[in-house]
Design an enzyme around this catalytic site. Structure first.
Site, PDB file in Angstrom:
ATOM      1  N   HIS A 316      88.151  19.142  30.693  1.00 26.49           N
ATOM      2  CA  HIS A 316      88.125  18.339  32.041  1.00 26.49           C
ATOM      3  C   HIS A 316      87.767  19.143  33.133  1.00 26.49           C
ATOM      4  O   HIS A 316      87.759  20.395  33.491  1.00 26.49           O
ATOM      5  CB  HIS A 316      89.316  17.708  32.350  1.00 26.49           C
ATOM      6  CG  HIS A 316      89.991  16.729  31.297  1.00 26.49           C
ATOM      7  ND1 HIS A 316      91.268  16.630  30.894  1.00 26.49           N
ATOM      8  CD2 HIS A 316      89.195  15.839  30.522  1.00 26.49           C
ATOM      9  CE1 HIS A 316      91.438  15.814  30.105  1.00 26.49           C
ATOM     10  NE2 HIS A 316      90.179  15.318  29.640  1.00 26.49           N
ATOM     11  N   ARG A 336     110.744  22.976  33.343  1.00 29.38           N
ATOM     12  CA  ARG A 336     112.142  23.248  32.555  1.00 29.38           C
ATOM     13  C   ARG A 336     113.191  23.730  33.673  1.00 29.38           C
ATOM     14  O   ARG A 336     114.260  23.356  33.446  1.00 29.38           O
ATOM     15  CB  ARG A 336     111.729  24.548  31.729  1.00 29.38           C
ATOM     16  CG  ARG A 336     113.019  24.643  30.629  1.00 29.38           C
ATOM     17  CD  ARG A 336     112.711  25.702  29.654  1.00 29.38           C
ATOM     18  NE  ARG A 336     111.469  25.252  28.796  1.00 29.38           N
ATOM     19  CZ  ARG A 336     110.629  25.796  28.864  1.00 29.38           C
ATOM     20  NH1 ARG A 336     110.149  26.868  29.486  1.00 29.38           N
ATOM     21  NH2 ARG A 336     109.511  25.537  27.661  1.00 29.38           N
TER      22      ARG A 336
END
Length: 670
Positions: A316, A336
């Protein structure tokens, strides 16, 4: 909301009742949908689509449109999600698409204002315009207040243009999905373009009914993988959006996750980010601030980038880390720490997602719905045939050419070899007419025939017809055909007849005298014998050229020798009863078919009966007829009118009054 106009329905999707077998017409299999009477009620702020969403597809993309309609059908929508197509390069027309196993007609508009005026219920546009024109088309679409969502599919949109589009859209309250996106999907309701892949994949991923998981990703390809993972580990996808891989998408992760947070039917959020950009950190902030409270399973793709010594540009445009903050490893660590459910690797994501889902089912947050009956998938005939599910006899058979591969084939010979081996027009004719390579002398003979029959002056009937038609102002094709239509038994078309009669007499063992006497007793002229101008003392040089070549090159000239013997008999009666060019070519061609070694006896007879000899004259004489057309056009000649003094007028005259019963009788006086 538009509805189907069929009077009585049964079955899923309001399928039309079958008409009586004796009353079938061409239109009985076409579904028509009435225009809406009013705009639809506005959607909640968090919703982009529902099962009544209608859209325009900008650009001519029949496969994508058909995929959207197939999705609508298996989702049991009452109407197609595509209201019309906007295609600025053609006039207004209709495009025929399938609705299940029936057909429907979608309007195609050349101008956006007309499309908008006709469909007040449309609030979504799927924009397939190219990267060069997508900016102007999107800016035009955003001028209409009824448009609330635009999906921009094109890749390669300049970043400045993408930022301008996003700025204007935000100011107008329009949601932009893309650029460089496959789109998005809301199972059971609406899908953008080619999202979800083919119908078998959509059914396998259970996208025909809603689930509880809303996802957002950058990659369109990975969104398809998410559809698969979510369908196997949870009750399915609630909504999924691929925001696009460019650096400046119209909407970002946070925009769609906030919508999912506000939607009471969406229970689990999935975020699939990637290396490059900082959009994931906006989601982290929203979680830390308590704005997003629903569980998020997340992963940033591109952790392998740390293995390289320098920064790597992934697929991309935005997949490039300009700082440590933009690396996938740092993003995963930060998510996280913020309380996201982040797996150790992408391969662990399905198990972690199932764990979260099972927990919500256990505490009653998610109540799995009964699995509906899997819908039947309408399969295109071509696709079913490719899969080997059906068979059908071909409507046409071609054994002479094939244009399906990388290179055109003439009777199996690649076109490049045709030029490499310099087989010429005669060689091409041998391939296409006879499906085989003929000896060089035979190919040369074919070319010789074309040259000799190309023209015979402007006075013959074919040329005269072409000239008169040309002078009447007609086009080349009309003028050529006018000349060709004169070819028959009296003009140019004697080749087949000559070949038939001479061959029949020769094969029966008739002597030349017996052949002539037999034709006279039958009151038949001998085809190929006689000329209006040429004679034994004024021979046709075309015939002399053919005889000279054939005698020198052909392995056998038995039929030509027989025809020349017949000529000796006929010219003894009248000087101009010579073997003319038609007859000479005909008998020489029979000698070629029978003795060149390329044809069996049966094949030679078949080709003669097909009319191949007249085909030679038609092909050759077309050259001359076109020449006469061009000549008359070049000379700027006017309309032709035949002079009166070249016409004998013989008109009927009514008889003088006579006895009763004779009234109205006509006599012709000469």
């Amino acid at each position: 909301m538009p509805s189907a106009t069929t009077a009585s329905t049964n079955g899923a999707n309001g399928a039309s009742a079958s008409p009586a077998p004796g009353n079938l017409s061409a239109n009985d299999n076409i579904r028509r949908f009435a225009a809406p009477s009013r705009p639809l009620s506005p959607l909640p702020a968090h919703a982009l689509f529902n099962d009544k969403t209608r859209c325009f597809v900008y650009g001519l993309q029949p496969r994508a449109v058909q995929g959207m309609l197939d999705f609508d059908f298996i989702c049991k929508r009452s109407t197609p999600s595509v209201a019309g197509i906007i295609y600025t390069f053609g006039g207004q027309f209709v495009s025929k698409m399938y609705w299940g196993t029936s057909e429907t007609l979608l309007p195609v508009y050349q101008e956006v204002p007309k499309a908008i005026a006709k469909h007040p219920d449309v609030d979504v546009v799927v924009n397939f315009a190219s990267s060069r024109s997508v900016y102007s088309s999107t800016m035009e679409l955003m001028e209409y207040p009824q448009i609330k969502t635009i999906a921009i599919i094109a890749e390669g949109v300049p970043e400045r243009r993408a930022r301008e589009i996003a700025y204007v859209a935000k100011k107008k309250g329009i949601t932009i999905i893309g650029p460089a996106t496959v789109g998005g999907i809301k199972p059971g309701c609406f899908k953008i373009g080619n999202t979800g892949g083919m119908m078998d994949n959509i059914v396998a991923s259970k996208l025909y009914r809603k689930g509880s998981v809303g996802y957002v990703s950058k990659s369109g390809g990975m969104s398809n993988e998410l559809n698969n993972i979510i369908s196997q580990t949870t009750d399915g996808v609630y909504e999924g959006v691929a925001i696009g891989g460019d650096r400046y998408p119209g909407t970002t992760f946070i925009d769609h996750l906030l919508r999912y947070q506000a939607d009471p039917d969406c229970k689990i959020l999935v975020l699939l980010g990637e290396v490059g950009g900082v959009e994931e950190y906006k989601v982290i902030d929203a979680v830390k601030q308590g704005i997003i409270t629903k569980p998020i399973v997340a992963w940033a793709i591109g952790t392998c980038a740390s293995m390289f010594k320098t920064e790597v540009q992934f697929g991309h445009a935005g997949a490039f880390a300009n700082s440590q903050l933009e690396t996938a490893a740092t993003k995963n660590k930060s998510m996280r720490e913020a309380g996201f459910y982040v797996p150790d690797t992408f391969e662990d994501m399905p198990a972690l997602l199932k764990q979260v889902y099972d927990k919500l089912v256990a505490d009653g947050t998610i109540v799995p719905a009964p699995e509906p009956v899997v819908p039947k998938i309408p399969i295109d005939y071509s696709w079913a045939q490719e899969l080997g599910l059906i068979r059908k006899p071909a409507a046409f058979i071609s054994t002479i050419s094939d244009d399906r591969g990388q290179e055109l084939l003439y009777a199996g010979m690649p076109i490049s070899d045709v030029f490499k081996e310099e087989i010429g027009i005669g060689g091409v004719m041998s391939l296409l007419w006879f499906r085989r390579r003929l000896p060089d002398y035979a190919a040369k003979f074919l070319e010789m025939v074309l040259m000799l029959t190309a023209d015979h002056g402007p006075a013959v009937s074919g040329a005269m017809n072409t000239i008169i038609t040309t002078r009447a102002g007609k086009d080349l094709i009309s003028s050529l055909v006018a000349g060709l239509l004169t070819i028959g038994s009296r003009f140019g078309g004697a080749l087949d007849g000559a070949a038939e009669e001479f061959t029949k007499a020769f094969d029966k063992g008739l002597s030349p005298r017996e052949f002539v006497d037999t034709m006279r007793k039958q009151n038949k002229l001998i085809p190929g014998i006689g000329h209006r101008v040429k004679s034994r003392n004024n021979p046709d040089l075309r015939v002399e050229l053919v005889k000279e070549y054939v005698k020198a090159k052909f392995p056998s000239t038995k039929l030509l020798d027989y025809a020349l013997a017949v000529e000796s008999v006929t010219t003894s009666k009248k000087d101009n009863l010579i073997l003319n060019v038609d007859g000479c070519i005909a008998v020489c061609f029979v000698d070629l078919l029978r003795n060149c070694g390329a044809f069996s006896t049966e094949e030679a007879e078949d080709y003669l009966s097909m009319g191949v000899l007249n085909g030679l004259f038609v092909l050759g004489r077309s050259i001359g007829l076109i020449a006469h057309y061009l000549d008359q056009k070049r000379l700027r000649t006017g309309l032709y009118r035949h002079p009166w003094d070249d016409i004998t007028y013989l008109l009927p005259s009514l008889q003088q009054p006579g006895p009763p019963g004779t009234e109205g009788r006509v006599e012709v006086q000469i």
